[in-house]
Motif scaffolding. Structure first.
Motif, short mmCIF file in Angstrom:
data_model
loop_
_atom_site.label_atom_id
_atom_site.label_comp_id
_atom_site.label_asym_id
_atom_site.label_seq_id
_atom_site.Cartn_x
_atom_site.Cartn_y
_atom_site.Cartn_z
N GLY A 2 17.07 13.67 -31.87
CA GLY A 2 16.12 12.56 -31.83
C GLY A 2 15.17 12.66 -30.66
O GLY A 2 15.22 13.59 -29.85
N SER A 3 14.29 11.68 -30.59
CA SER A 3 13.34 11.63 -29.47
C SER A 3 14.07 11.28 -28.18
O SER A 3 15.22 10.86 -28.19
CB SER A 3 12.27 10.57 -29.77
OG SER A 3 12.83 9.28 -29.67
N GLY A 4 13.37 11.44 -27.06
CA GLY A 4 13.95 11.07 -25.77
C GLY A 4 14.38 9.62 -25.73
O GLY A 4 15.43 9.28 -25.17
N ASP A 6 15.33 7.83 -28.29
CA ASP A 6 16.54 7.69 -29.10
C ASP A 6 17.78 8.15 -28.33
O ASP A 6 18.84 7.52 -28.41
CB ASP A 6 16.41 8.48 -30.40
CG ASP A 6 15.40 7.88 -31.36
OD1 ASP A 6 15.12 6.67 -31.26
OD2 ASP A 6 14.89 8.63 -32.21
#
Length: 93
Positions: A2-4, A6
């Motif tokens: 996931g993104s940072g 997340d």
């Protein structure tokens, strides 16, 4: 993966307070994560949220009234002075 944001959201739920402490001090932690960590049972986590430059103003206002003096004193002085107080309450700066 996931993104940072997340990843930080997931780490903010970690059972180890030291992991949550690291998230609370991260200057790119999302506002919703900082808002949640401002209610953490561990005062050092709340203190880190109070000192984080990315913490939303409304959260900082709430932390001014924290029962742990270390948390409330970690809120920037300008914010502490701007928060209305009960008449006759002591003001610590």
């Amino acid at each position: 993966m996931g993104s940072g944001a997340d990843v930080l959201r997931e780490l903010a739920n970690n059972g180890d307070w030291r992991v949550r402490l690291a998230v609370a001090g991260n200057p790119v932690a999302p506002e919703d994560v900082l808002s949640r960590l401002a209610k953490d049972l561990e005062s050092s986590v709340r203190r880190s949220v109070a000192a984080n430059p990315g913490t939303p103003l409304a959260v900082l206002h709430a932390l001014v009234g924290d029962a742990d003096g270390g948390v409330s004193s970690a809120v920037p002085k300008a914010v502490r002075l701007a928060v209305p107080r009960e008449p006759g309450a002591d003001v610590a700066v």
